[in-house]
Write a protein that holds these residues in place. Structure first.
Motif, PDB file in Angstrom:
ATOM      1  N   ALA A 120      11.485  -1.849 -19.127  1.00  0.00           N
ATOM      2  CA  ALA A 120      11.464  -3.305 -18.951  1.00  0.00           C
ATOM      3  C   ALA A 120      12.746  -3.929 -19.473  1.00  0.00           C
ATOM      4  O   ALA A 120      13.192  -3.623 -20.584  1.00  0.00           O
ATOM      5  CB  ALA A 120      10.261  -3.913 -19.667  1.00  0.00           C
ATOM      6  N   VAL A 121      13.335  -4.793 -18.660  1.00  0.00           N
ATOM      7  CA  VAL A 121      14.499  -5.576 -19.077  1.00  0.00           C
ATOM      8  C   VAL A 121      13.978  -6.865 -19.703  1.00  0.00           C
ATOM      9  O   VAL A 121      13.306  -7.661 -19.040  1.00  0.00           O
ATOM     10  CB  VAL A 121      15.416  -5.880 -17.880  1.00  0.00           C
ATOM     11  N   LEU A 122      14.282  -7.051 -20.983  1.00  0.00           N
ATOM     12  CA  LEU A 122      13.751  -8.162 -21.759  1.00  0.00           C
ATOM     13  C   LEU A 122      14.864  -8.881 -22.499  1.00  0.00           C
ATOM     14  O   LEU A 122      15.997  -8.397 -22.575  1.00  0.00           O
ATOM     15  CB  LEU A 122      12.725  -7.647 -22.774  1.00  0.00           C
ATOM     16  N   VAL A 174      11.661  -9.340 -17.069  1.00  0.00           N
ATOM     17  CA  VAL A 174      11.107 -10.609 -17.544  1.00  0.00           C
ATOM     18  C   VAL A 174      12.238 -11.626 -17.577  1.00  0.00           C
ATOM     19  O   VAL A 174      13.295 -11.362 -18.158  1.00  0.00           O
ATOM     20  CB  VAL A 174      10.487 -10.471 -18.949  1.00  0.00           C
ATOM     21  N   GLY A 175      12.019 -12.787 -16.947  1.00  0.00           N
ATOM     22  CA  GLY A 175      13.105 -13.753 -16.929  1.00  0.00           C
ATOM     23  C   GLY A 175      12.668 -15.156 -16.562  1.00  0.00           C
ATOM     24  O   GLY A 175      11.571 -15.389 -16.046  1.00  0.00           O
ATOM     25  N   LYS A 179      16.775 -16.312 -13.299  1.00  0.00           N
ATOM     26  CA  LYS A 179      16.899 -14.850 -13.348  1.00  0.00           C
ATOM     27  C   LYS A 179      15.979 -14.176 -12.345  1.00  0.00           C
ATOM     28  O   LYS A 179      16.373 -13.205 -11.679  1.00  0.00           O
ATOM     29  CB  LYS A 179      16.614 -14.358 -14.769  1.00  0.00           C
ATOM     30  N   THR A 180      14.763 -14.661 -12.209  1.00  0.00           N
ATOM     31  CA  THR A 180      13.850 -14.025 -11.266  1.00  0.00           C
ATOM     32  C   THR A 180      14.299 -14.252  -9.829  1.00  0.00           C
ATOM     33  O   THR A 180      14.123 -13.382  -8.971  1.00  0.00           O
ATOM     34  CB  THR A 180      12.401 -14.493 -11.470  1.00  0.00           C
ATOM     35  N   PHE A 205       8.347 -10.434 -13.909  1.00  0.00           N
ATOM     36  CA  PHE A 205       7.506 -11.313 -14.728  1.00  0.00           C
ATOM     37  C   PHE A 205       8.285 -12.605 -14.993  1.00  0.00           C
ATOM     38  O   PHE A 205       9.336 -12.577 -15.636  1.00  0.00           O
ATOM     39  CB  PHE A 205       7.156 -10.651 -16.057  1.00  0.00           C
ATOM     40  N   GLY A 206       7.771 -13.721 -14.517  1.00  0.00           N
ATOM     41  CA  GLY A 206       8.483 -14.986 -14.667  1.00  0.00           C
ATOM     42  C   GLY A 206       8.033 -15.784 -15.874  1.00  0.00           C
ATOM     43  O   GLY A 206       6.883 -15.687 -16.313  1.00  0.00           O
TER      44      GLY A 206
END
Length: 355
Positions: A120-122, A174-175, A179-180, A205-206
């Motif tokens: 996951a990019v967080l 997640v952004g 970003k999304t 995930f927005g």
């Protein structure tokens, strides 16, 4: 297709850059420093992923939505919609470190455990400051990214690097809405011969977002009222409170919003998306008749895709999330707020283009 130089003339110079990092991590020309996007060299390429992925470059958003979401789920106010829920993590440890109910942390952790994603990019920060993008591959690393920040780090540079390495094949992201949107531009493969392994993006995930703040200005404003090293949390309560809340050593400090509004990033005034419409599901702070003392411990979740619905249903089945009834007026309030942001963003762009 426009030259990559268009990023400078159409996005950077007019102050529309969101700092998302979508243009970074693919070539040595673009980088970021303290929230500012920097181009080191002029580029004469007639097309490039940097400008194709940028959320502020022109795009047919309706066509993009129709490419990824069933037409019957699309709404004019909040985009794809399959349901609205009020939830919070059942794990008290997750809730204790979250901005609100810890729903996002719980869902990403569950998605990793159940194989929806393999990484996951967080965004990770220190109480909301010194934010940076990270690639998490364990539940512990996901939990270390709990809490929110109003700084905008170039998180998507981390995604681009992970995609380039081709090690993970179901990456969650997640952004915030900008970003999304950039991630869905990546998923659309605008340059098929050089798609940067876009199929390795697993779930999106927005996060609901009103605006971000200038990188150094929020640090300086925090330092005016608290020790930045001791701040563990920051939040914006509902508008009637007209404040930014900092938490230092367990005590809340209220900062008048009149001191915050002048440091909102210019690019955020152009945004027309409050609820991260390009995502599998979106999470924000709860709003209900119970009042802020209750709502600040809960989240509202918009489910947008079948995969998002599957994950939320699994969270209910396994007791990962606690659910409560959504107020009858809940959905309409979100739609009204979202429409307000769309109108403000469109008006800002109209004024900017008329100069």
């Amino acid at each position: 297709m426009l030259s990559t130089f268009a990023l400078d003339t159409q996005v950077i110079k007019p102050g529309l850059c969101t700092g998302c990092g979508a243009c970074q991590g693919m070539c040595p020309y673009w980088d970021s420093y303290e929230g500012r996007t920097i181009c080191f060299f002029d580029c004469e390429r007639t097309e490039g992923r940097c400008q194709a992925f940028c959320p502020r470059m022109p795009a047919d958003l309706d066509a993009l939505k129709n490419k990824f979401f069933p037409a019957e789920t699309l709404t004019p106010e909040i985009g794809p919609f399959r349901g609205l829920y009020l939830t919070r993590a059942t794990d008290a440890a997750i809730r204790g470190n979250a901005q609100h109910g810890g729903t996002m942390t719980a869902l990403v952790e569950l998605a990793l455990k159940e194989g929806f994603i393999d990484s996951a990019v967080l965004t990770q920060s220190k109480g909301g400051l010194d934010a940076k993008g990270v690639l998490a591959t364990t539940a512990e690393e996901i939990r270390a990214c709990s809490g929110s920040t109003f700084q905008i780090p170039p998180t998507l540079a981390v995604l681009n690097q992970a995609l380039k390495e081709n090690k993970y094949h179901k990456i969650g992201v997640v952004g915030t809405p900008c970003k999304t949107l950039a991630v869905y531009k990546m998923k659309s493969k605008p340059l098929p011969e050089n798609d940067n392994n876009a199929d390795n993006i697993g779930m999106v995930f927005g996060l609901f977002c009103g605006w971000g703040l200038e990188w150094n200005d929020i640090h300086n404003l925090t330092a005016k009222y608290a020790d930045p090293e001791k701040v563990s949390h920051m939040d914006i309560p509902p508008s009637k409170y007209h404040s930014l809340v900092l938490r230092e050593d367990g005590k809340d400090i209220s900062v008048d919003l009149d001191e915050v509004n002048p440091i909102v990033r210019q690019a955020c005034h152009a945004c027309t998306d409050m609820t991260a419409e390009f995502s599998d599901l979106s999470v924000g702070g709860a709003r209900s008749a119970d009042g802020w003392d209750v709502d600040k411990g809960w989240n509202q979740v918009i489910v947008r895709t079948e995969k998002g619905e599957q994950l939320l249903n699994l969270a209910r089945e396994k007791g990962i999330l606690e659910f409560k009834d959504v107020p009858e007026t809940g959905l309409q309030k979100i739609k009204n707020a979202s429409l307000g942001k769309k109108r403000n963003g469109e008006a800002y762009m109209h004024e900017l283009n008329s100069k």
